[in-house]
Write a protein that holds these residues in place. Structure first.
Motif, PDB file in Angstrom:
ATOM      1  N   MET A   1     -26.405  61.886  56.783  1.00  0.00           N
ATOM      2  CA  MET A   1     -26.114  62.464  54.873  1.00  0.00           C
ATOM      3  C   MET A   1     -27.847  62.023  54.948  1.00  0.00           C
ATOM      4  N   THR A   2     -28.383  63.008  54.403  1.00  0.00           N
ATOM      5  CA  THR A   2     -29.800  62.841  53.860  1.00  0.00           C
ATOM      6  C   THR A   2     -29.646  61.956  52.326  1.00  0.00           C
ATOM      7  N   ALA A   3     -30.599  60.858  52.141  1.00  0.00           N
ATOM      8  CA  ALA A   3     -30.585  59.468  51.306  1.00  0.00           C
ATOM      9  C   ALA A   3     -31.148  60.518  50.261  1.00  0.00           C
ATOM     10  N   ARG A   4     -31.474  60.101  49.299  1.00  0.00           N
ATOM     11  CA  ARG A   4     -32.088  60.748  47.399  1.00  0.00           C
ATOM     12  C   ARG A   4     -32.291  59.961  47.237  1.00  0.00           C
ATOM     13  N   ILE A   5     -33.953  58.973  47.124  1.00  0.00           N
ATOM     14  CA  ILE A   5     -34.715  57.918  46.581  1.00  0.00           C
ATOM     15  C   ILE A   5     -35.491  58.682  46.132  1.00  0.00           C
ATOM     16  N   THR A  15     -29.117  62.273  41.175  1.00  0.00           N
ATOM     17  CA  THR A  15     -29.720  62.062  42.748  1.00  0.00           C
ATOM     18  C   THR A  15     -28.688  62.362  44.069  1.00  0.00           C
ATOM     19  N   ALA A  16     -27.181  62.203  42.779  1.00  0.00           N
ATOM     20  CA  ALA A  16     -26.065  62.679  43.514  1.00  0.00           C
ATOM     21  C   ALA A  16     -25.409  63.948  43.204  1.00  0.00           C
ATOM     22  N   ARG A  17     -26.066  64.203  42.427  1.00  0.00           N
ATOM     23  CA  ARG A  17     -26.088  66.242  42.222  1.00  0.00           C
ATOM     24  C   ARG A  17     -26.027  66.577  43.282  1.00  0.00           C
ATOM     25  N   TRP A  18     -25.891  67.926  44.398  1.00  0.00           N
ATOM     26  CA  TRP A  18     -25.979  68.334  45.252  1.00  0.00           C
ATOM     27  C   TRP A  18     -24.572  69.710  45.497  1.00  0.00           C
ATOM     28  N   SER A  19     -25.435  70.910  46.342  1.00  0.00           N
ATOM     29  CA  SER A  19     -24.306  71.707  46.319  1.00  0.00           C
ATOM     30  C   SER A  19     -23.875  71.814  47.472  1.00  0.00           C
ATOM     31  N   PRO A  20     -22.829  71.503  47.627  1.00  0.00           N
ATOM     32  CA  PRO A  20     -22.043  71.961  48.954  1.00  0.00           C
ATOM     33  C   PRO A  20     -21.615  73.499  48.977  1.00  0.00           C
TER      34      PRO A  20
END
Length: 196
Positions: A1-5, A15-20
């Motif tokens: 999984m790509t880290a979001r920094i 930064t934890a928000r994404w669209s599964p």
């Protein structure tokens, strides 16, 4: 999984928000659903017009097939597994004071976006995931919901509990991870902007 920094300090929820795209076979309770709408209710709104509207269907109910049919096929194949589909609309015009003549609500999209952001944030708080889609057939949505001309369809949002990546069709499994973001400098400017 790509880290979001993040470049600058922000709360982890951003930064934890994404669209599964993968959703578990869970249902959504009336309490959970109303909690999402309650959060949206308190969004900021120009002159308190509250132009947002949310039409929804729950997986397996009498409205579900119609909502799924409004999605483009590429979205329908995974979004049909969500617990709920929510159509986000905004009221673009409202009657003028002491008149029946409609006047534009110039902040309708901004206010509705704020309401959607509140809804997302509450979903995250409840351990749910969301995926907002622009891939829908506007005419089908308007027909299904009998949408008046002075409303705009903004998005369709899939909501539910995140499922495993392996539950997706093989061609989507590699995309089931957070995406990157442009740096802050790409969309801000002190006194002026660089337009692309």
């Amino acid at each position: 999984m790509t880290a979001r920094i993040p470049e600058f300090p922000v709360d982890e929820q951003f930064t934890a928000r994404w669209s599964p795209r993968s959703f578990a076979a869970d249902t959504l309770s009336a309490e959970q659903l109303n909690s999402l709408f309650e959060a949206a209710r308190w969004a900021p709104s120009a002159s308190n017009t509250q132009p947002w509207r949310f039409a929804y269907a729950l997986r397996g109910d009498a409205h579900w097939a119609g909502f799924v049919d409004c999605l483009v096929p590429a979205n329908a194949r995974w979004a049909q597994n969500a617990a709920a589909l929510i159509v986000v609309l905004s009221k673009t015009h409202a009657p003028k004071k002491d008149s029946t003549e409609l006047a534009p609500l110039k902040n309708h999209a901004l206010d509705t976006g704020a309401a959607w952001a509140n809804l997302y944030t509450q979903a995250h708080t409840l351990g749910l995931v969301t995926h907002a889609m622009g891939g829908y057939d506007d005419a089908k949505v308007r027909t299904l919901l009998n949408v008046p001309d002075h409303y705009a369809v903004q998005a369709v949002v899939a909501v539910g509990r995140q499922g495993p990546r392996e539950a997706l069709p093989e061609d989507l499994q590699g995309r089931e991870q957070p995406s990157g973001r442009n740096p802050v400098s790409a969309f801000t400017g002190h006194g002026r902007l660089n337009w692309d």
